[in-house]
Design a protein around this motif. Structure first.
Motif, PDB file in Angstrom:
ATOM      1  N   VAL A  29       0.831  -1.209   0.000  1.00 11.30           N
ATOM      2  CA  VAL A  29       0.000   0.000   0.000  1.00 11.30           C
ATOM      3  C   VAL A  29       0.867   1.261   0.000  1.00 11.30           C
ATOM      4  CG1 VAL A  29      -1.637   1.354   1.358  1.00 11.30           C
ATOM      5  CG2 VAL A  29      -1.998  -1.096   1.056  1.00 11.30           C
ATOM      6  N   GLY A  31      -0.163   5.048  -0.988  1.00 10.75           N
ATOM      7  CA  GLY A  31      -1.384   5.117  -0.194  1.00 10.75           C
ATOM      8  C   GLY A  31      -1.127   4.867   1.280  1.00 10.75           C
ATOM      9  N   ASP A  73      -3.243   2.634   4.765  1.00  6.25           N
ATOM     10  CA  ASP A  73      -4.384   1.804   5.163  1.00  6.25           C
ATOM     11  C   ASP A  73      -4.489   1.796   6.684  1.00  6.25           C
ATOM     12  OD1 ASP A  73      -6.403  -0.019   5.556  1.00  6.25           O
ATOM     13  OD2 ASP A  73      -5.687  -1.435   4.049  1.00  6.25           O
ATOM     14  N   GLY A 122     -11.119  -5.030   1.641  1.00  7.55           N
ATOM     15  CA  GLY A 122     -10.142  -4.383   0.778  1.00  7.55           C
ATOM     16  C   GLY A 122     -10.729  -3.968  -0.552  1.00  7.55           C
ATOM     17  N   VAL A 164     -12.683  -0.727  -0.085  1.00  7.45           N
ATOM     18  CA  VAL A 164     -11.754   0.406   0.045  1.00  7.45           C
ATOM     19  C   VAL A 164     -11.180   0.773  -1.322  1.00  7.45           C
ATOM     20  CG1 VAL A 164      -9.502   1.096   0.950  1.00  7.45           C
ATOM     21  CG2 VAL A 164     -11.154  -0.020   2.455  1.00  7.45           C
ATOM     22  N   GLY A 165     -10.758  -0.237  -2.093  1.00  5.10           N
ATOM     23  CA  GLY A 165     -10.189   0.033  -3.406  1.00  5.10           C
ATOM     24  C   GLY A 165     -11.170   0.715  -4.346  1.00  5.10           C
ATOM     25  N   ALA A 194      -7.408   7.961   0.249  1.00  4.66           N
ATOM     26  CA  ALA A 194      -7.127   6.698   0.937  1.00  4.66           C
ATOM     27  C   ALA A 194      -7.245   6.841   2.451  1.00  4.66           C
ATOM     28  CB  ALA A 194      -5.731   6.202   0.561  1.00  4.66           C
ATOM     29  N   THR A 217     -10.004   4.391   4.245  1.00 10.63           N
ATOM     30  CA  THR A 217      -9.568   3.367   5.201  1.00 10.63           C
ATOM     31  C   THR A 217      -9.969   3.725   6.629  1.00 10.63           C
ATOM     32  OG1 THR A 217      -7.374   4.407   5.369  1.00 10.63           O
ATOM     33  CG2 THR A 217      -7.648   2.652   3.753  1.00 10.63           C
ATOM     34  N   THR A 268      -4.450  -0.526  -7.986  1.00  7.04           N
ATOM     35  CA  THR A 268      -4.804   0.024  -6.676  1.00  7.04           C
ATOM     36  C   THR A 268      -5.771  -0.887  -5.935  1.00  7.04           C
ATOM     37  OG1 THR A 268      -4.498   2.288  -7.489  1.00  7.04           O
ATOM     38  CG2 THR A 268      -5.795   2.011  -5.483  1.00  7.04           C
ATOM     39  N   TYR A 301      -5.012  -3.039  -2.305  1.00  8.20           N
ATOM     40  CA  TYR A 301      -5.800  -2.915  -1.073  1.00  8.20           C
ATOM     41  C   TYR A 301      -6.477  -4.235  -0.699  1.00  8.20           C
ATOM     42  CZ  TYR A 301      -5.040   2.051  -0.431  1.00  8.20           C
ATOM     43  OH  TYR A 301      -4.456   3.265  -0.175  1.00  8.20           O
ATOM     44  N   CYS A 342      -3.685  -6.291   0.883  1.00  6.05           N
ATOM     45  CA  CYS A 342      -3.398  -5.800   2.233  1.00  6.05           C
ATOM     46  C   CYS A 342      -4.446  -6.289   3.224  1.00  6.05           C
ATOM     47  CB  CYS A 342      -3.325  -4.276   2.224  1.00  6.05           C
ATOM     48  SG  CYS A 342      -2.867  -3.551   3.820  1.00  6.05           S
TER      49      CYS A 342
END
Length: 326
Positions: free
Chosen positions: A70, A75, A77, A117, A120-121, A131, A135, A222, A226, A229
């Motif tokens: 990330v 970005g 998180d 994730g 969020v993406g 971001a 997050t 991207t 995420y 992650c």
């Protein structure tokens, strides 16, 4: 196309220290820290304590890999600690309350993490939500869902084989959870260093617009980062559940700060496009060794937080100065 190294620049020469650690500064800091603690505590330099440190950093190590992706992307998180807790609670509820097989419960927990994730993406790429905000919102949502599953209550007791993953030492040395962390680190290092898909993360983190003009699907990269992650945060939750033999919705509080700290201490730039898994491993070890050493020296937990904060500032400052000189 010119080959680039982990820091996003053309390699000048083979340096075994950089190859192993991803950042010579953090590696030197780790060596000096270990030397200091060796003389400061009689119990530090021992096989038992070394294995204890590895056991303690498994959760942080797995989470830090995802955070490295990330931050390399440019970005951040803040939801990883909450996603970890949600993953634990989903696994615990499906296995102990719904009665599903443990393997299926673990798979469902990782699927739920991946969905976090993915959301969020999509917020970042589709709705242009920063971001930090996306997050931060997921951190609140995931924590709330984790509490809702059991109304804030913990779930205790799992199959013996699951608990033994964090206890039984294979060949008398490493537990299955430590081996899992090492496998995750190794695969991620190979992915970033030798796979074209891994190089796209550096490209997007270095300059997203240039990467887009070069034909890279920035939105897809991207979202994928995420999701990865979040899945790794969920996997870390499974490992933590094995260590504790229980799950509770309050797990993972503050873990996002430790995770970001480990990645940044390891030399990964917060602006994106520079860093690597080797440096992250060194950063994780620095935090693990520092905490272990401070405990051996009977330092107050409150003072430990201050010391770790100072170490983070010094590490980031030193790495920033080194990059400017380079």
């Amino acid at each position: 196309m010119v080959a680039v190294d982990e820091n996003g620049a053309a390699p000048k020469a083979r340096n075994p220290l950089v190859f192993l650690s991803g950042a010579t500064g953090p590696l030197l800091g780790l060596i000096l820290l270990c030397l200091f603690l060796t003389f400061a505590s009689d119990n530090f330099l021992s096989l038992r304590n070394g294995l204890n440190i590895l056991d303690q950093i498994t959760v942080l190590g797995i989470m830090a890999v995802g955070m490295t992706f990330v931050i390399l992307l440019g970005g951040i998180d803040l939801s990883v600690g909450s996603v970890l807790a949600l993953s634990m609670m989903v696994m615990g509820w499906t296995a102990n309350v719904a009665g599903l097989p443990m393997g299926l419960a673990i798979a469902l927990a990782l699927v739920v993490s991946a969905l976090c994730g993915l959301v969020v993406g999509i917020l970042i790429t589709g709705f242009r939500v920063p971001a930090f905000i996306a997050t931060l919102a997921m951190m609140s949502v995931a924590r709330g869902l984790a509490n809702m599953i059991t109304d804030g209550q913990q779930i205790v007791g799992f199959p013996d084989w699951f608990m033994m993953l964090a206890i039984d030492r294979h060949f008398g040395v490493l537990t299955a959870t430590v081996l899992l962390m090492l496998v995750v680190l190794f695969i991620s290092w190979i992915f970033l260093r030798y796979r074209a898909e891994g190089r796209t993360i550096y490209a997007v983190g270095g300059n997203a617009e240039v990467a887009r003009l070069a034909g890279i699907n920035v939105s897809l990269v991207t979202i994928g980062v995420y999701v990865a992650c979040a899945v790794l945060a969920g996997l870390a939750g499974i490992v933590l559940a094995a260590r504790l033999d229980s799950v509770q919705p309050s797990s993972g509080l503050g873990y996002e700060l430790d995770t970001i700290a480990a990645v940044v201490i390891g030399g990964t730039s917060l602006s994106g496009g520079a860093g690597g898994i080797g440096g992250t491993l060194i950063g994780v070890l620095i935090i693990g060794v520092l905490r272990n050493g401070l405990n051996l020296l009977n330092v107050s937990p409150f003072l430990q937080q201050v010391i770790i904060g100072v170490v983070i500032v010094l590490a980031v400052g030193a790495e920033t100065l080194r990059r400017k000189r380079a």
